[in-house]
Design a protein around this motif. Structure first.
Motif, mmCIF file in Angstrom:
data_model
loop_
_atom_site.group_PDB
_atom_site.id
_atom_site.type_symbol
_atom_site.label_atom_id
_atom_site.label_comp_id
_atom_site.label_asym_id
_atom_site.label_seq_id
_atom_site.Cartn_x
_atom_site.Cartn_y
_atom_site.Cartn_z
ATOM 1 N N LEU A 109 4.383 -1.555 4.478
ATOM 2 C CA LEU A 109 4.033 -0.401 3.840
ATOM 3 C C LEU A 109 3.393 -0.887 2.454
ATOM 4 O O LEU A 109 4.274 -1.439 1.707
ATOM 5 N N ASP A 159 1.780 0.967 0.043
ATOM 6 C CA ASP A 159 2.022 2.238 -1.215
ATOM 7 C C ASP A 159 2.348 3.605 -0.385
ATOM 8 O O ASP A 159 2.052 3.659 0.864
ATOM 9 N N SER A 160 2.933 4.179 -1.189
ATOM 10 C CA SER A 160 3.482 5.589 -0.783
ATOM 11 C C SER A 160 3.461 6.600 -1.826
ATOM 12 O O SER A 160 3.673 6.266 -2.929
ATOM 13 N N LYS A 191 1.501 7.985 3.322
ATOM 14 C CA LYS A 191 1.914 6.364 3.137
ATOM 15 C C LYS A 191 0.849 5.537 3.412
ATOM 16 O O LYS A 191 0.279 6.021 4.310
ATOM 17 N N GLU A 199 -0.126 2.030 5.049
ATOM 18 C CA GLU A 199 0.291 1.005 5.805
ATOM 19 C C GLU A 199 -0.612 -0.143 6.359
ATOM 20 O O GLU A 199 -1.577 0.355 6.658
ATOM 21 N N GLU A 249 8.405 -0.854 0.124
ATOM 22 C CA GLU A 249 7.129 -0.659 -0.464
ATOM 23 C C GLU A 249 6.610 -2.025 -0.844
ATOM 24 O O GLU A 249 7.578 -2.529 -1.771
ATOM 25 N N LEU A 278 11.384 3.392 1.063
ATOM 26 C CA LEU A 278 11.105 4.886 1.569
ATOM 27 C C LEU A 278 12.021 5.032 2.828
ATOM 28 O O LEU A 278 11.929 4.294 3.864
#
Length: 290
Positions: free
Chosen positions: A16, A18-19, A24, A26, A272, A279
């Protein structure tokens, strides 16, 4: 009952990145994708995301959404690996990519539960493409894999072949999970471990209708009849519903309390890579021998 969190860490073929702002980013092998994520209510670490494709959501009456591709990706999928298990990832109409990476800590946990049990008998209900099934089969478990979708079971068999596990003792069953478990109870079968990942709503191979809130209590009661004093675990995950981990934890506790052992509940999450934040992805409840 205390709540705990199981967190999936990045591995070579998944992360992952970034979000935030309801989405999000991936990585799946060498490809990057953006998907909706309502839990990501915070701001992302970066506003500059680059991806091969993005799933654009839409109302259910418009098909639920579609993929929009910025760069070419193999429509037939591409191979990934988690430890010794190899499987095919691909963009599906259901917004995911053929497996659930947040289950990695669950696969690890189940393996520890049967580590001292040669040829443990385990069952994967709603088994989908079989990554969890193969994670246990790789450690010597004799598996029963149940899914109502012919396509998913075929993909599970293909993943077994990709992993070099065609000779592992796996029963691949195309069946309604509730009906199959009820028949196993009547047959007097027993298992050392059961994992179940029921959908919010679904249909069996003969048109059977599954609604989580209505069907889950009876299904848990029947799985209890398949486990005994020598069994090792039950793991239940629930996605995308307005339901509490404490609620499903109490359901499992009342059904399995007579076996002793431990009942726990909480959340699954993925860490993340950009900032290390967790997350949340699902809730779970589990019973284990000790």
């Amino acid at each position: 009952m205390d709540l705990i969190t199981l967190t999936g860490e990045p591995w070579a073929d998944y992360g992952l990145l970034d979000s935030g702002h309801g989405r999000k980013l991936e990585r799946y092998g060498k490809y990057r994708f953006i998907r909706p994520e309502p839990q990501a209510m915070w701001a992302p670490a970066s506003e500059d995301w680059h991806a091969h494709g993005e799933f654009l959501p839409a109302p259910d009456d418009e098909g639920g959404g579609r993929w929009h591709f910025h760069k070419p990706t193999p429509p037939e999928g591409w191979p990934l690996a988690w430890e010794e298990v190899r499987f095919t990832a691909q963009t599906t109409p259901f917004r995911h990519l053929g497996f659930f990476p947040d289950m990695a800590p669950v696969w690890h946990w189940m393996r520890t539960q049967i580590a001292d049990k040669p040829e443990a008998e385990c069952m994967n209900l709603f088994g989908y493409t079989g990554v969890g099934t193969l994670a246990l089969a790789a450690k010597g478990a004799r598996m029963t894999h149940v899914d109502a979708s012919k396509k998913s079971v075929a993909e599970g068999k293909a993943n077994a072949a990709l992993s070099g596990m065609e000779d592992k003792p796996v029963r691949w069953m195309i069946d309604d999970a509730g009906k199959f478990v009820a028949r196993e109870v009547r047959r007097g079968r027993r298992y050392d471990g059961i994992i179940l990942d029921p959908p919010k709503w679904g249909r069996g191979p003969n048109g059977e209708v599954w609604k989580l809130e209505e069907g889950l209590p009876g299904l848990i009661a029947d799985t209890r009849k398949l486990l005994d004093a020598d069994s090792r675990f039950l793991f239940l995950t629930v996605y995308a519903v307005r339901m509490s981990a404490l609620a499903i934890g109490e359901l499992v506790r009342q059904s399995f309390g007579d076996l002793g052992g431990r009942v726990e509940c909480g959340e699954l999450s993925v860490r993340e890579e950009a900032r290390g934040l967790k997350l949340p992805t699902a809730i779970f409840a589990r019973w284990s021998r000790g």
